[in-house]
Design a protein around this motif. Structure first.
Motif: not given
Length: 100
Positions: A20-49
């Motif tokens: 989630p942190d790597s996704l957030r960082k990319t979105l802030v850097e490339k899209l100038e995102a002011q707010h990013v909230d990412i939820e891992d819906l996969s139970g922690g395996c990092g396959q569904m966000y």
């Protein structure tokens, strides 16, 4: 691929490097995102966000255009995960919609 154990989930995240942190960082850097909230819906395996992304770059864009912009920005990351659901808002839309 879904992880069946915590150990497998950690291995999947380590192999893809996607968190989630790597996704957030990319979105802030490339899209100038002011707010990013990412939820891992996969139970922690990092396959569904699911993500809430607030960026001024979404102004005057349709929902489809916003999703294409996000998906293009995260093309490599999305290819490595199972499911990705973005919810995209302009700062003005988010002010009206965000939880109080």
């Amino acid at each position: 691929m879904s992880a069946r154990t915590d150990e497998e989930a950690t291995r999947v995240q380590n192999n893809t490097g996607i968190t989630p942190d790597s996704l957030r960082k990319t979105l802030v850097e490339k899209l100038e995102a002011q707010h990013v909230d990412i939820e891992d819906l996969s139970g922690g395996c990092g396959q569904m966000y699911e993500a809430i992304i607030v960026s001024p770059q979404f102004a005057k864009k349709t929902t489809l255009a916003r999703h294409r912009l996000v998906n293009g920005t995260l093309k490599e990351e999305i290819a490595a995960i199972h499911a990705w659901t973005p919810k995209c808002y302009t700062p003005e839309e988010w002010e009206k919609k965000k939880p109080q």
